[in-house]
Each structure stands twice: as structure tokens, then as C-alpha cells.
Design a protein around this motif. Structure first.
Motif, PDB file in Angstrom:
ATOM      1  N   ARG A 528      -7.890  30.137 -26.059  1.00 54.01           N
ATOM      2  CA  ARG A 528      -8.994  29.255 -26.440  1.00 54.01           C
ATOM      3  C   ARG A 528     -10.067  29.328 -25.362  1.00 54.01           C
ATOM      4  O   ARG A 528      -9.752  29.378 -24.171  1.00 54.01           O
ATOM      5  CB  ARG A 528      -8.508  27.820 -26.606  1.00 54.01           C
ATOM      6  CG  ARG A 528      -9.578  26.850 -27.110  1.00 54.01           C
ATOM      7  CD  ARG A 528      -9.058  25.426 -27.162  1.00 54.01           C
ATOM      8  NE  ARG A 528      -9.960  24.534 -27.873  1.00 54.01           N
ATOM      9  CZ  ARG A 528     -10.371  23.356 -27.407  1.00 54.01           C
ATOM     10  NH1 ARG A 528      -9.968  22.931 -26.210  1.00 54.01           N
ATOM     11  NH2 ARG A 528     -11.182  22.595 -28.120  1.00 54.01           N
ATOM     12  N   ALA A 529     -11.337  29.348 -25.775  1.00 57.58           N
ATOM     13  CA  ALA A 529     -12.449  29.392 -24.826  1.00 57.58           C
ATOM     14  C   ALA A 529     -13.503  28.385 -25.247  1.00 57.58           C
ATOM     15  O   ALA A 529     -13.845  28.284 -26.433  1.00 57.58           O
ATOM     16  CB  ALA A 529     -13.053  30.793 -24.766  1.00 57.58           C
ATOM     17  N   LEU A 530     -14.010  27.646 -24.273  1.00 57.75           N
ATOM     18  CA  LEU A 530     -15.126  26.739 -24.510  1.00 57.75           C
ATOM     19  C   LEU A 530     -16.307  27.208 -23.673  1.00 57.75           C
ATOM     20  O   LEU A 530     -16.254  27.190 -22.445  1.00 57.75           O
ATOM     21  CB  LEU A 530     -14.760  25.295 -24.141  1.00 57.75           C
ATOM     22  CG  LEU A 530     -13.847  24.619 -25.171  1.00 57.75           C
ATOM     23  CD1 LEU A 530     -12.419  24.601 -24.650  1.00 57.75           C
ATOM     24  CD2 LEU A 530     -14.340  23.226 -25.481  1.00 57.75           C
ATOM     25  N   ARG A 531     -17.339  27.683 -24.367  1.00 59.11           N
ATOM     26  CA  ARG A 531     -18.560  28.125 -23.704  1.00 59.11           C
ATOM     27  C   ARG A 531     -19.530  26.949 -23.699  1.00 59.11           C
ATOM     28  O   ARG A 531     -20.104  26.570 -24.713  1.00 59.11           O
ATOM     29  CB  ARG A 531     -19.147  29.333 -24.437  1.00 59.11           C
ATOM     30  CG  ARG A 531     -20.048  30.197 -23.562  1.00 59.11           C
ATOM     31  CD  ARG A 531     -21.456  29.639 -23.429  1.00 59.11           C
ATOM     32  NE  ARG A 531     -22.297  29.984 -24.568  1.00 59.11           N
ATOM     33  CZ  ARG A 531     -23.536  29.561 -24.708  1.00 59.11           C
ATOM     34  NH1 ARG A 531     -24.078  28.755 -23.804  1.00 59.11           N
ATOM     35  NH2 ARG A 531     -24.242  29.897 -25.774  1.00 59.11           N
ATOM     36  N   MET A 532     -19.698  26.353 -22.498  1.00 58.01           N
ATOM     37  CA  MET A 532     -20.505  25.148 -22.381  1.00 58.01           C
ATOM     38  C   MET A 532     -21.990  25.478 -22.513  1.00 58.01           C
ATOM     39  O   MET A 532     -22.440  26.565 -22.145  1.00 58.01           O
ATOM     40  CB  MET A 532     -20.242  24.462 -21.044  1.00 58.01           C
ATOM     41  CG  MET A 532     -18.768  24.205 -20.742  1.00 58.01           C
ATOM     42  SD  MET A 532     -17.917  23.288 -22.050  1.00 58.01           S
ATOM     43  CE  MET A 532     -18.831  21.738 -22.051  1.00 58.01           C
ATOM     44  N   PRO A 533     -22.800  24.557 -23.051  1.00 60.31           N
ATOM     45  CA  PRO A 533     -24.245  24.796 -23.132  1.00 60.31           C
ATOM     46  C   PRO A 533     -24.842  25.001 -21.744  1.00 60.31           C
ATOM     47  O   PRO A 533     -24.431  24.378 -20.764  1.00 60.31           O
ATOM     48  CB  PRO A 533     -24.786  23.518 -23.775  1.00 60.31           C
ATOM     49  CG  PRO A 533     -23.610  22.888 -24.456  1.00 60.31           C
ATOM     50  CD  PRO A 533     -22.418  23.256 -23.628  1.00 60.31           C
ATOM     51  N   THR A 534     -25.810  25.893 -21.657  1.00 57.45           N
ATOM     52  CA  THR A 534     -26.481  26.163 -20.387  1.00 57.45           C
ATOM     53  C   THR A 534     -27.626  25.177 -20.164  1.00 57.45           C
ATOM     54  O   THR A 534     -28.049  24.457 -21.087  1.00 57.45           O
ATOM     55  CB  THR A 534     -27.044  27.589 -20.376  1.00 57.45           C
ATOM     56  OG1 THR A 534     -28.036  27.705 -21.405  1.00 57.45           O
ATOM     57  CG2 THR A 534     -25.940  28.611 -20.621  1.00 57.45           C
ATOM     58  N   VAL A 535     -28.133  25.177 -18.949  1.00 54.80           N
ATOM     59  CA  VAL A 535     -29.268  24.307 -18.620  1.00 54.80           C
ATOM     60  C   VAL A 535     -30.438  24.601 -19.553  1.00 54.80           C
ATOM     61  O   VAL A 535     -31.078  23.690 -20.093  1.00 54.80           O
ATOM     62  CB  VAL A 535     -29.692  24.499 -17.151  1.00 54.80           C
ATOM     63  CG1 VAL A 535     -30.903  23.635 -16.833  1.00 54.80           C
ATOM     64  CG2 VAL A 535     -28.545  24.168 -16.213  1.00 54.80           C
ATOM     65  N   GLY A 536     -30.731  25.882 -19.736  1.00 63.81           N
ATOM     66  CA  GLY A 536     -31.878  26.254 -20.554  1.00 63.81           C
ATOM     67  C   GLY A 536     -31.734  25.858 -22.009  1.00 63.81           C
ATOM     68  O   GLY A 536     -32.734  25.606 -22.695  1.00 63.81           O
ATOM     69  N   GLU A 537     -30.495  25.817 -22.531  1.00 61.26           N
ATOM     70  CA  GLU A 537     -30.286  25.409 -23.916  1.00 61.26           C
ATOM     71  C   GLU A 537     -30.365  23.901 -24.073  1.00 61.26           C
ATOM     72  O   GLU A 537     -30.835  23.396 -25.102  1.00 61.26           O
ATOM     73  CB  GLU A 537     -28.922  25.907 -24.396  1.00 61.26           C
ATOM     74  CG  GLU A 537     -28.835  27.418 -24.537  1.00 61.26           C
ATOM     75  CD  GLU A 537     -27.416  27.910 -24.749  1.00 61.26           C
ATOM     76  OE1 GLU A 537     -27.227  28.801 -25.587  1.00 61.26           O
ATOM     77  OE2 GLU A 537     -26.500  27.411 -24.060  1.00 61.26           O
ATOM     78  N   LEU A 538     -29.918  23.157 -23.079  1.00 60.95           N
ATOM     79  CA  LEU A 538     -29.900  21.698 -23.163  1.00 60.95           C
ATOM     80  C   LEU A 538     -31.280  21.088 -22.991  1.00 60.95           C
ATOM     81  O   LEU A 538     -31.683  20.189 -23.740  1.00 60.95           O
ATOM     82  CB  LEU A 538     -28.966  21.126 -22.091  1.00 60.95           C
ATOM     83  CG  LEU A 538     -27.468  21.349 -22.270  1.00 60.95           C
ATOM     84  CD1 LEU A 538     -26.744  20.983 -20.988  1.00 60.95           C
ATOM     85  CD2 LEU A 538     -26.952  20.499 -23.433  1.00 60.95           C
ATOM     86  N   TYR A 539     -32.016  21.562 -21.984  1.00 62.34           N
ATOM     87  CA  TYR A 539     -33.241  20.887 -21.566  1.00 62.34           C
ATOM     88  C   TYR A 539     -34.461  21.713 -21.954  1.00 62.34           C
ATOM     89  O   TYR A 539     -35.057  22.406 -21.140  1.00 62.34           O
ATOM     90  CB  TYR A 539     -33.200  20.624 -20.065  1.00 62.34           C
ATOM     91  CG  TYR A 539     -32.004  19.789 -19.652  1.00 62.34           C
ATOM     92  CD1 TYR A 539     -31.674  18.622 -20.340  1.00 62.34           C
ATOM     93  CD2 TYR A 539     -31.182  20.175 -18.597  1.00 62.34           C
ATOM     94  CE1 TYR A 539     -30.568  17.861 -19.980  1.00 62.34           C
ATOM     95  CE2 TYR A 539     -30.078  19.409 -18.221  1.00 62.34           C
ATOM     96  CZ  TYR A 539     -29.780  18.258 -18.923  1.00 62.34           C
ATOM     97  OH  TYR A 539     -28.690  17.496 -18.554  1.00 62.34           O
TER      98      TYR A 539
END
Length: 753
Positions: A528-539
Motif C-alpha cells: 500500500r502507498a499513500l502519496r501525500m499532496p505536495t505544497v504546490g498542489e495544496l496551496y
């Protein structure tokens, strides 16, 4: 087309039985269920896990690859493609893998000697790995771990983990290299010869307990035109009096098949890159080593423009209103058709480690890394070119830090690895106005974007050799993720995004190998892998009044279950491997339409991928000195659900072709001369979620391709060697949004002492 997939229960069962295929390290002897590195320094990858690994040695790179950049080492490995558009491509060379396209830079991990080079400040073409911190001459070996099957890596490993092992001498070494490459580029209204030249020098030694290495490299490269100014026929209007009539526009069709005019080129890079590397290693004892690495990368890049348009006097036209074929078009709106750029960058990388190598009952390592945007300034005009006003984008203060503490315990028949990791990312972006876009000082703020993410992780995994026939690895990774300090600014106000986010997740891993016969091994892997949102995608987004709109700071992480099943034959002469792979991803992160005129990053509900990968490598086939290797990959990657864009459901995942293949034939004539011929193939791709871009052979399109490469290398005497090569020998015109290089001739002269 209808696509049928198993139920979630069946999918999870398949994922629990999936296959970690064979450790296929090109040029290194191996046994079926482990990776064995012969000589040199060990890989940082967990070679004890019975799962798919591939690799290539420096000797094989020299013999078969026209390697002008470090990413070229991956060119012929199964299912991998780096979207390198020109020699020295520093801002679009994204690594794509089995189930991830060249727009998903955050779905793979790239390291150099265990120091992270991947850029997780964002996801996409502008956030490529920092390939420039490694030169081809430094490389001792490159290893690749396919899939998220090791608990030692974050969810970004869902595609692959790449580790560059670079040289650290045991005796005095000196090396120097001169390289030159040139291509004749003819496309639309452009016809020019562009070239790149490169010089590299290195020296290293081991004096008692101290080993050291110094490398310096300069690249001066001119790339072919990459982008083009366009106007669709639908944008034309009835001419107004006195509007000048121009000639030179090229008629064509855009990726959606709509007619348009190509007016000229807007990005032809001239890049001058300087690289310096210092590596130190001191043996505090026979089994304890302290290491330090410092890397410097500087880049001065100009993005030039050239108009195809000519007025009645034969002069180029860059701005204003023009008449083409009895219709009037605006070159200044909705955006400037021609906008050059100047990019000045200085990035620094540092890494320090303390590591034991007893190879006995217990070993440990402590390592820290720092990547710093010491200077990163982009200048461009804001309106009509060659007008003076412009904007300056400054990324000073951007970078990332990593910390890695791990231990390895080896009780009888087992390898138990555990550790703690911390990764911190900081994005600082300030856009200012200026009266002189090329040379002027920064003026008033136009916009700003700031934000941070942090990931703290604990992991453990146990590899157990149960018997001569069975081997297994079980592991898990616990992660605590935090996003904070997000803010967006315009000319008058800076608005925070609000409260910080905190999440925690657990990712299990498993792998199993069974030795079916002395030369055959069956393997299964799941993770299982969780690719967390990046700074550029969030803000991201825009400010209306004092509120942020057109954004989603509550983006969910990508959640993937990945599995593979493999059968591999390994003999003294080579390997044969067949792998079935499957990936089920929920909440994939893609940019898609939020309104009729605004797109932003959103979660795509589900993407289902399945495929087959075949890989074959054989040395000494038919005649002594002849080696063959190749791979073939079939992938079916489909958007299974997407509430935000119903037209995309049932369509292929962007930039993931159905078919990929590569083949390399090399012949070594004694110890002095080697010859190689290689071929690469990729089926057609789409760039849009709804696959509406059906014309791949156009600017902004994604086409199929088949290209042939060749290389001859000769050792002139004990120290001197030379090589001649050609990439894209068949001069194929192909696209990945931008055009790839045409037939490129490469020459090298090298000295080794």
C-alpha cells in the motif's frame, strides 16, 4: 470500450499475491531471489527483499548509451521513460513508470548515494528530479526498485525508486571528458542546427583512512524550439482598417483536430550549467565510516523566441493586431504570443552520514540531507515583446531537508530493518513587477505563494529465509503528515489558507519468493502507498476580495494498492522474467476543470491499472562478446470513476501508453572496441483526462514513437578512449507536448588514469 475489473475483494487478493519480480541487475552476477553486487559500493536499496529490481553498470552505460545527462542511464530499462527534451533539460525531464505518466513527477523517488534528488514541492513538469547534481562520469551503477514494496520508502515510491551509486576511489584516479552533440531540426517554419558541448574533469584517491572525490562539469547546450505561438482560426475576426497583413504563418491542426495557425517559436533554450561535487569519506574504524557530500549546480538559461510572421517590408512581427488569410488576430491577448525568458539558478545539495558496515549481527546508519534553492530567479515580459515591462519570479528560501535513522539486525536466517525518517519541504515564491524584464530590479509584489509540508515516519520490515526454497518479507510503514503555513498573495494582500492539516496512515508491505527449480524463481509482492499532496498542489488558486478561491487545500492523498506476480529464470548467461502487475489507485491527483474557465488540482476517484512486463537479458549469445537485452510492456490504465469530470470515466490515464518496448544489441570486439544498436518504442498516449486530444503529432500532443540509437566506442590506448553515436537515427518526429530531438550525433573523447 468496456473495461472489466475484479471486485475489490478479488483485487485485494490479487494485490496480496502480487509479484515482486526478479532482481535483474544488468552486468552483475546474481542468484534468483537476491541481488548480489559484485565489487564497488553497495546500493542503498533494500536488495534483500524478493521483488523486482533492475539496474545497469557504468561499463554497460559506456558501451551502449550516448549518455549526455545522468537520466540517460535509465533509457533502456523496462517500463521507464524520462521525458528529456534536449541535452541539459532541467525543468521537464519527468520520470514515468509502469502506471504513472510523465506528468506525475511525485510518483517516483530518485536518490544519489542515498541523498534525495526528487522534488516534492509540486507534481508535474516543473518539479523534476535534480538530475544535474549527478554527471554521467560519476556513475558507478544505477539500481531501480519497481513499486512500493519496501517499507523504507514513502508513498512516492509507488512508481519506482532509483538510486545512483557514484564513484568513491580506493586509489588515485583522474578522469577528463569532452563531449559534443548536434542535430538539424526542421519543423513547421523552423530550420536550424543546434548543438551542445560538455567538459568534465574529476580526481579522487584514498589516503589512509580518508577517501575523497572531486568532480567538475560544464554544459553549454542549445535546444531545439520547444513551444510555439498559436492562434486558432476561431479566434480570428473581421479585419479593421489599417491592420497590417502578414505572411509566414503555418497552417495546422491542434491536438483536438481543430485548425490553427502556428506563428513562431516561443521557447528555444540556451542553457549553461556548471556542476561541482565534493565527496569525503573517513574511516573512523574498520567498520565505521563518516561521509560528507557537497554538490553545487548553477544554471543560466535563456528561452528565446522567433516569429514566423513578416510584414510587407519583410520585418518580423511580434506584437499588435495582424491579418492572416483575411482574418484579424491579436498577438497580445489573451496572452502575449511571444514571451522570452531568462532563468538564473544556483542550487546546493549537502549530505552527511555515519554508517557501520560490520555485515555481522547489527549495523546502523544516521544520515541527513539538505537541498537549498540558494538562487532561483525567472524573468519574463508581461505583455507585448519586445516591450520592457515584465515580472520576476523568485524562489529564494525554497528547498527540503531529510533525516534518516535506521538499523539492520541479522539474526540467523533473517534480516530485520527498522528506522525513523523525517522529510520537510518549504516553498517560497514571490512574483514582482519590474520596469525592465531582462535587467531591472524587482518592484512591487504581484503575487506570492508560500507553504510547507512535513512527513515523519517509522518503518520496520523483516526478511526471512524460511528454507532453501522459500523467502518472505513482511513490513509496515507508519506516517504522520503535516501541511502548514500556506498562504497566497496578490499586489495588495496576503491571505492565509487557515488551519494546518495533520494526518496519519499505515502502509503494509509483503513479498514472497519460491525457488521452483535451480534456475527458476516465482515471486509475489504487495504494498500500500499513500502519496501525500505536495505544497504546490495544496496551496494554489486566486484571491477575490480577501478570500482564496479556485483551490482545494483539503485534497486527499492518493491511495494505491499495488501488486505483482513474477516468474524469473536466471542462468550464468542472463535472465528471463515475466511479471503481471496491478495497481488500484483512489483519489488520484490531477488538474481538471473546476469551472468553464478555471482548472485546478482535484481528486480523481479511481484509476485501475493492470499489465504485463517481459524482460530478457543474455550475454555471450551465439558468438563471444555479443549481448542482447530487451523488454516489452503492455499496460491497461483506465479512469474507473471521476465525479468531477464524468467524460473521463472509461478513458485511458493520461501519458500512460498501452505498449512500450526497448531492445539493445551490443558487441564487444576484444577489450578495445564495442558496438551497440538500440531501439525504443512507445504507443500512442493522451494528455487530457477525457482523451479528447486525438491528434498526437502536433504541438501540445502526445504521440507514439519508434527511434533507433547507435554507438561505437574504442579504447585508443591504456588511458584514452573515444566514442561516436547517434540518437534517433531514423529522424522520427514525435511529441510529448513539446517536440523531442531529431537525429542527434554525439561525440566523446575521454581520458582515464
Amino acid at each position: 470500450m468496456n473495461h472489466h475489473y475484479p471486485s475489490m475483494g478479488a483485487a485485494l487478493l490479487a494485490a496480496c499475491a502480487p509479484v515482486a519480480l526478479a532482481q535483474h541487475i544488468v552486468g552483475a552476477p546474481r542468484v534468483p531471489d537476491t541481488v548480489v553486487i559484485s565489487g564497488g559500493r553497495p546500493t542503498s536499496l533494500p536488495a534483500q527483499i524478493p521483488t523486482t529490481m533492475e539496474g545497469i553498470s557504468a561499463r554497460r552505460i559506456e558501451a551502449t548509451i550516448n549518455a549526455t545527462d545522468s537520466e540517460d542511464a535509465l533509457k533502456y530499462l523496462p517500463s521507464l521513460l524520462v521525458r528529456k527534451r534536449f541535452i541539459g533539460d532541467y525543468n521537464h525531464a519527468v520520470l514515468s513508470t509502469r502506471a504513472s505518466g510523465s506528468g506525475n513527477s511525485a510518483r517516483s523517488m530518485v536518490y544519489a548515494d542515498g541523498i534525495l534528488l526528487s522534488n516534492y514541492l509540486g507534481n508535474g513538469a516543473g518539479f523534476t528530479p535534480r538530475w544535474g547534481l549527478v554527471t554521467p562520469e560519476e556513475i558507478e551503477r544505477v539500481d531501480v526498485l519497481y513499486g512500493p514494496f519496501s517499507a523504507a520508502y514513502a508513498g512516492n515510491s509507488v512508481g519506482a525508486v532509483v538510486d545512483y551509486v557514484t564513484r568513491l576511489p580506493t586509489h588515485l584516479e583522474m578522469h577528463a571528458k569532452l563531449g559534443y552533440a548536434t542535430q538539424k531540426f526542421d519543423l513547421y517554419g523552423s530550420g536550424e542546427r543546434v548543438a551542445g558541448k560538455q567538459a568534465s574533469a574529476s580526481i579522487g584517491n584514498k589516503n589512509g583512512k580518508l577517501a575523497w572525490w572531486i568532480n567538475a562539469n560544464r554544459l553549454d547546450s542549445n535546444g531545439q524550439p520547444l513551444s510555439f505561438a498559436t492562434r486558432t482560426l476561431a479566434e480570428g475576426a473581421a479585419p479593421t482598417p489599417a491592420t497590417p497583413v502578414v505572411r509566414g504563418a503555418i497552417a495546422g491542426n491542434n491536438p483536438k483536430g481543430q485548425p490553427w495557425w502556428l506563428l513562431g517559436t516561443t521557447t528555444s533554450y540556451h542553457t549553461v550549467q556548471d556542476h561541482a561535487k565534493l565527496k569525503l569519506a573517513y574511516d573512523l574504524s574498520p567498520t565505521l565510516r563518516a561521509s560528507y557530500t557537497f554538490g553545487l549546480w548553477k544554471n543560466d538559461a535563456d528561452g528565446a523566441v522567433q516569429s514566423y510572421l513578416r510584414d510587407a517590408a519583410g520585418q518580423p512581427v511580434y506584437a499588435g493586431n495582424v491579418v492572416i488569410d483575411a482574418r484579424q488576430y491579436r498577438l497580445n491577448a489573451p496572452s502575449a504570443a511571444f514571451a522570452p525568458s531568462v532563468n538564473v539558478m544556483e542550487h546546493r545539495m549537502q549530505g552527511v552520514s555515519l554508517k557501520t558496515t560490520t555485515r555481522g549481527l547489527f549495523d546502523w546508519e544516521a544520515a541527513a540531507g539538505l537541498y537549498d534553492y540558494r538562487k532561483d530567479v525567472l524573468r519574463a515580459p508581461t505583455a507585448s515583446f519586445p516591450g520592457a515591462a515584465g515580472r520576476i519570479t523568485d524562489l529564494n528560501g525554497t528547498g527540503w531537508r531529510t533525516l534518516n535513522l535506521r538499523g539492520v539486525w541479522r539474526p540467523a536466517g533473517q534480516v530485520i530493518e527498522f528506522g525513523y525518517q523525517q522529510d520537510d519541504y518549504h516553498l517560497r515564491s514571490l512574483v514582482s513587477g519590474t520596469d525592465d524584464w531582462a535587467l531591472g530590479a524587482a518592484g512591487a509584489r504581484l503575487s506570492a505563494s508560500n507553504g510547507n509540508t512535513a512527513l515523519k515516519s517509522l518503518f520496520a520490515q523483516q526478511t526471512w529465509t524460511i528454507s532453501d526454497y522459500w523467502k518472505t518479507t513482511l513490513g509496515a510503514r507508519y506516517e504522520r503528515w503535516r501541511a502548514y503555513g500556506g498562504e497566497l498573495g496578490n499586489a495588495s494582500v496576503i491571505v492565509p489558507f487557515g488551519v494546518e492539516r495533520r494526518e496519519q496512515h499505515v502502509s503494509p508491505k509483503a513479498a514472497l519468493a519460491y525457488r521452483l527449480a535451480p534456475q527458476w524463481t516465482l515471486k509475489a509482492s504487495a504494498g500500500r502507498a499513500l502519496r501525500m499532496p505536495t505544497v504546490g498542489e495544496l496551496y494554489q488558486g486566486a484571491i477575490v476580495g480577501d478570500a482564496i478561491v479556485n483551490t482545494d487545500p483539503a485534497l486527499r492523498p492518493e491511495r494505491s494498492w499495488t501488486g505483482e506476480l513474477s516468474a524469473e529464470q536466471a542462468t550464468d548467461k542472463g535472465t528471463l522474467r515475466a511479471t503481471l502487475f496491478v495497481e488500484r489507485t483512489r483519489d488520484a491527483l490531477y488538474a481538471q476543470a473546476l469551472t468553464a474557465s478555471v482548472s485546478t488540482v482535484q481528486n480523481v476517484d479511481a484509476i485501475h491499472t493492470r499489465g504485463v512486463e517481459l524482460a530478457w537479458q543474455r550475454d555471450g549469445i551465439w558468438i563471444a562478446g555479443l549481448a542482447l537485452n530487451g523488454s516489452l510492456t503492455w499496460t491497461d490504465s483506465v479512469i474507473a470513476a471521476n465525479g468531477g469530470f464524468a467524460a473521463s470515466v472509461g478513458k485511458r490515464q493520461p501519458r500512460v501508453p498501452q505498449w512500450r518496448a526497448s531492445a539493445v544489441a551490443s558487441y564487444r570486439q576484444g577489450e578495445r572496441v564495442s558496438y551497440s544498436v538500440a531501439a525504443r518504442y512507445s504507443g500512442r498516449q493522451y494528455g487530457q483526462l477525457d482523451n479528447s486530444d486525438t491528434n498526437g503529432f502536433a504541438f501540445q500532443g502526445f504521440s507514439k514513437f519508434f527511434v533507433v540509437d547507435a554507438r561505437i566506442r574504442a579504447r585508443l590506448d591504456k588511458q584514452w578512449s573515444a566514442a561516436l553515436g547517434v540518437d534517433n537515427l531514423n529522424n522520427y518526429t514525435y511529441w510529448a507536448f513539446h517536440p523531442y530531438p531529431k537525429r542527434t550525433f554525439v561525440g566523446e573523447l575521454k581520458y582515464d588514469w
